[in-house]
Scaffold this motif. Structure first.
Motif, short mmCIF file in Angstrom:
data_model
loop_
_atom_site.label_atom_id
_atom_site.label_comp_id
_atom_site.label_asym_id
_atom_site.label_seq_id
_atom_site.Cartn_x
_atom_site.Cartn_y
_atom_site.Cartn_z
N LEU A 1 6.48 13.30 -35.00
CA LEU A 1 7.06 14.12 -33.94
C LEU A 1 7.74 13.25 -32.89
O LEU A 1 8.82 13.59 -32.39
N ALA A 2 7.11 12.13 -32.57
CA ALA A 2 7.68 11.24 -31.55
C ALA A 2 9.03 10.69 -32.04
O ALA A 2 10.00 10.64 -31.28
N GLU B 1 11.56 13.48 -31.94
CA GLU B 1 11.97 13.75 -30.56
C GLU B 1 13.00 12.71 -30.10
O GLU B 1 14.03 13.05 -29.53
N LYS B 2 12.71 11.44 -30.39
CA LYS B 2 13.63 10.37 -29.96
C LYS B 2 14.99 10.51 -30.64
O LYS B 2 16.01 10.16 -30.06
N LYS C 1 16.36 13.28 -31.39
CA LYS C 1 16.91 14.59 -31.01
C LYS C 1 16.86 15.62 -32.13
O LYS C 1 17.71 16.49 -32.23
N LYS D 1 14.56 18.75 -33.74
CA LYS D 1 13.50 19.65 -33.30
C LYS D 1 12.27 19.37 -34.16
O LYS D 1 12.39 18.79 -35.23
N TRP D 2 11.11 19.78 -33.71
CA TRP D 2 9.92 19.48 -34.50
C TRP D 2 8.82 20.51 -34.32
O TRP D 2 8.76 21.22 -33.31
N LEU E 1 4.16 12.22 -26.62
CA LEU E 1 5.46 12.87 -26.46
C LEU E 1 5.90 12.85 -25.00
O LEU E 1 7.06 12.57 -24.69
N CYS F 1 11.84 13.58 -22.72
CA CYS F 1 11.26 14.47 -23.74
C CYS F 1 11.52 15.93 -23.36
O CYS F 1 11.30 16.33 -22.22
N ARG F 2 11.99 16.73 -24.32
CA ARG F 2 12.29 18.14 -24.02
C ARG F 2 10.98 18.94 -23.90
O ARG F 2 9.96 18.52 -24.46
N PHE G 1 7.92 21.35 -24.48
CA PHE G 1 7.29 21.85 -25.72
C PHE G 1 6.05 22.64 -25.36
O PHE G 1 5.55 22.58 -24.23
#
Ligand SMILES: C[S@@+](CC[C@H](N)C(=O)[O-])C[C@H]1O[C@@H](n2cnc3c(N)ncnc32)[C@H](O)[C@@H]1O
Length: 306
Positions: free
Chosen positions: A26-27, A30-31, A33, A35-36, A53, A59-60, A62
């Motif tokens: 997930l990390a 995220e880096k 860009k 989605k997860w 995260l 970080c967007r 979540f």
């Protein structure tokens, strides 16, 4: 992971790791860009993933969602309605059933036991009813076992205990209970720990529309579960806290993680105050959530006017 994700998915597409562990996939997603979605059954892994995260610059937002409700429904169905559910929890708590009461469900040593509902939180009203029934039984106190507790309940217990001359303790039904699928699974009983709720004291400072929430005191209820070699190194209450977060506009339904502070290996010092600026004046409810080093949540509810 970086190479695999870059090679197989374009920006904005979705990566899923249903056994996400500490959240490496997930990390990286995220880096890059992407989605997860991540899943894990361990609250420690989820917590670790969350911190990891949050540590990623930019970080967007979540959400963390809990499937416990579905598992609890299953427990209720397998448990032949409410009665079997109560017997099951009593067994896990090592208590024996007690008949003839509406709110007192069992006895463990010289303490009575009340078990809160599976699909809702324990209320002050039901504890009061249990205390009323308990007057006629000789017992030292009541252990109230619950999945969740009415907000602010902890702070009201002192008065109730005084009124009924009884020691009342709130205990968290461990989530691991949901993994005990059958009577055979009760063999894991020794491992299950029913933690007492911790004591949290929070300060509030209001200057115009700016509000500062500070942690003043945090007393862990079951230090005996912390290994001796760790316990003796703890000099300050901050060392018991791994993470804390504040919802500055709690509406009584979901906790919105609006601001948070946490410790990492690189940055082990925990900041104990969080400042927030409200856009509009008004009456607000604040919910403070602390996650301790054993992975347990402690909440504190405050109201204020800005
Ligand atoms: C080796 S770790 C995964 C590592 C991760 N995929 C990565 O790439 O870094 C395996 C994880 O699966 C979780 N797990 C095991 N059984 C599970 C289940 N039935 N549902 C969800 N998670 C599970 C464990 O808690 C553990 O965190």
């Amino acid at each position: 992971m970086d190479r695999i994700i870059r090679a197989s998915l374009s920006e904005g597409s979705l990566v899923a790791d249903f056994f996400c562990g500490s959240g490496t996939t997930l990390a990286v997603a995220e880096k890059l860009k992407r989605k997860w979605i991540g899943c894990d059954l361990s609250k420690f892994e989820i917590h670790l993933t969350r911190k990891r995260l949050l540590d990623i610059p930019g970080c967007r937002p979540f959400q963390i969602l809990n499937l416990g409700r579905y598992q609890k429904q299953k427990l209720l169905e397998n448990g032949n309605g409410g009665r079997r559910y109560i017997e099951f929890i009593l067994k896990l708590y090592n208590a024996s059933p007690l008949q003839g009461f509406a709110y007192i469900h069992g006895k463990k040593g010289d303490r009575l036991v009340h078990i809160g509902p599976i699909d809702s939180f324990v209320t002050l009203k039901e504890i009061t009813e249990a205390a009323r029934e308990a007057i006629n039984v000789s017992a030292r106190g009541i252990d109230v076992l619950g999945w969740d507790f009415e907000m602010g309940l902890y702070d009201l217990l002192g008065d109730l205990a005084k009124e009924y001359g009884m020691d009342i303790r709130l205990k968290q039904i461990p989530h691991e209970v949901l993994e005990v699928k059958s009577e055979q699974g009760l063999g894991r009983l020794e491992e299950l720990k029913f933690f007492d709720l911790n004591c949290l004291d929070v300060g509030l400072e209001v200057k115009g529309r700016e509000v500062t929430v500070s942690l003043k005191k945090f007393v862990i209820a079951n230090p005996e579960y912390i290994p001796e070699e760790v316990r003796i190194t703890i000099k300050n209450f901050k060392a018991y806290i791994d993470y804390w977060a504040v919802d500055f506009d709690y509406k009584g339904d979901f906790f919105h993680n609006m601001r948070q502070e946490y410790r990492t290996k690189k940055n082990p010092e925990l900041r104990t105050s969080i400042t927030y600026q409200y856009d509009n004046p008004g009456q607000y409810t604040i919910l403070v959530k602390v996650v301790d080093i054993l992975g347990n949540d402690t909440n504190k509810l405050l109201t204020l006017r800005v």
